[in-house]
Design a protein around this motif. Structure first.
Motif, PDB file in Angstrom:
ATOM      1  N   ASN A   1      -1.138   0.912  -5.484  1.00  0.00           N
ATOM      2  CA  ASN A   1      -1.997  -0.235  -3.941  1.00  0.00           C
ATOM      3  C   ASN A   1      -2.419   1.265  -3.594  1.00  0.00           C
ATOM      4  OD1 ASN A   1      -2.754  -2.685  -5.479  1.00  0.00           O
ATOM      5  ND2 ASN A   1      -0.724  -3.650  -3.688  1.00  0.00           N
ATOM      6  N   LYS A   2      -2.149   2.355  -4.023  1.00  0.00           N
ATOM      7  CA  LYS A   2      -2.178   3.244  -2.974  1.00  0.00           C
ATOM      8  C   LYS A   2      -3.858   3.405  -2.770  1.00  0.00           C
ATOM      9  CE  LYS A   2       0.503   6.375  -6.178  1.00  0.00           C
ATOM     10  NZ  LYS A   2       0.658   7.338  -7.125  1.00  0.00           N
ATOM     11  N   ILE A   3      -4.065   4.220  -1.008  1.00  0.00           N
ATOM     12  CA  ILE A   3      -4.944   4.458  -0.234  1.00  0.00           C
ATOM     13  C   ILE A   3      -5.321   6.319  -0.519  1.00  0.00           C
ATOM     14  CG2 ILE A   3      -4.827   2.599   0.363  1.00  0.00           C
ATOM     15  CD1 ILE A   3      -3.373   3.673   2.890  1.00  0.00           C
TER      16      ILE A   3
ATOM     17  N   SER B   1       0.350  -0.687   8.773  1.00  0.00           N
ATOM     18  CA  SER B   1      -0.958   0.188   8.103  1.00  0.00           C
ATOM     19  C   SER B   1       0.244   1.288   7.933  1.00  0.00           C
ATOM     20  CB  SER B   1      -1.820   0.548   9.322  1.00  0.00           C
ATOM     21  OG  SER B   1      -1.737   1.059  10.086  1.00  0.00           O
TER      22      SER B   1
ATOM     23  N   ARG C   1       0.902  -1.091   0.357  1.00  0.00           N
ATOM     24  CA  ARG C   1       0.150  -0.112   0.407  1.00  0.00           C
ATOM     25  C   ARG C   1       1.304   1.239  -0.208  1.00  0.00           C
ATOM     26  NH1 ARG C   1      -3.285  -3.168   4.325  1.00  0.00           N
ATOM     27  NH2 ARG C   1      -1.533  -2.324   5.340  1.00  0.00           N
TER      28      ARG C   1
END
Length: 261
Positions: free
Chosen positions: A81-83, A43, A6
């Motif tokens: 997978n950019k959030i 995270s 991420r």
């Protein structure tokens, strides 16, 4: 090339970055005024985090971005997978309700500015605090009692306390999040934060002024905004760092209780 699980990085910085700080599971690369945090799994600690699929971060001293590729002196990583860590609010929760929810999570956590808040409110006894922490808590409590606004708090608390991001910095991040949650303008803080000399904290705080927050804090803010029970999200935030999560909660609570009445 190492797999990226991420990334919260919104816009890769330019130029060459050098190691600012490293730990067993994170490396912070400083690019001018911005810091990019590289983590192994977990995270995003900051909106500028890159999460790698690796048990251990390879030894890194320099890094540079080429479009969506991070080149370092020991590995390359394709940013994917950019959030989205932007705070989007609906404005459905009243400040009084938010204050009551956060008040239920105020405890005398060791070394946290949350303890200083309780001292400032008269709910904690200074005599039960020992050693160097006692002096720090007393100073934080005194400074809190002089603050009448988030701007006062930023001038007074930045850099004060324990940790890589001192407790005062995390307190201000919580304040910024709470103010943005209820639609209060935070731009008056930008000159104060832009001139702050802690590059890691400065990056996180400037991200906050732009409306982007660490994932755990963002989830608390969104739960407060939606009217859902935020207790599990707050407990998850409390696990961030030794006291960082508690310090952010303290900043949200104190802002709701005293700066936005």
């Amino acid at each position: 090339m190492i797999e990226v699980l991420r990334t919260g990085l919104r816009k890769p910085p330019t130029g060459s970055g050098r190691v600012l700080h490293r730990s067993l599971r994170a490396v912070n690369l400083e690019f001018g005024e911005r810091v990019v945090t590289i983590l192994n799994r977990g995270s995003p600690l900051t909106p500028s985090s890159i999460i790698l699929d690796t048990d251990k971060i390879p030894s890194v001293t320099t890094g540079e971005f080429d479009g969506d590729i991070l080149h370092t002196d020991s590995f390359d990583a394709l940013l994917k997978n950019k959030i989205d860590l932007a705070l989007i609010t609906k404005g459905t929760r009243r400040i009084t309700a938010i204050r009551e929810i956060l008040h239920n999570h105020m405890i005398p956590k060791e070394r946290s500015i949350m303890r200083a808040v309780l001292l400032a409110e008269g709910h904690e006894n200074l005599s039960v605090i020992q050693g160097f922490e006692r002096a720090v808590m007393e100073e934080e409590a005194k400074r809190l009692q002089t603050c009448r606004s988030v701007e006062d708090a930023a001038r007074t608390l930045l850099g004060l306390g324990f940790g890589l991001t001192p407790s005062g910095d995390d307190f201000i991040l919580g304040s910024i999040g709470l103010m943005q949650l209820i639609g209060q303008n935070t731009e008056s803080l930008r000159p104060l934060i832009s001139g702050y000399n802690n590059a890691f904290s400065r990056t996180i705080l400037l991200d906050g002024l732009d409306g982007y927050f660490p994932q755990s804090l963002l989830e608390v803010l969104q739960a407060l905004d939606s009217g859902n029970n935020p207790d599990d999200k707050i407990i998850a935030l409390e696990r961030i760092g030794h006291t960082s999560g508690f310090d952010m909660i303290a900043g949200m609570y104190y802002t709701a209780a005293y700066f936005l009445r």
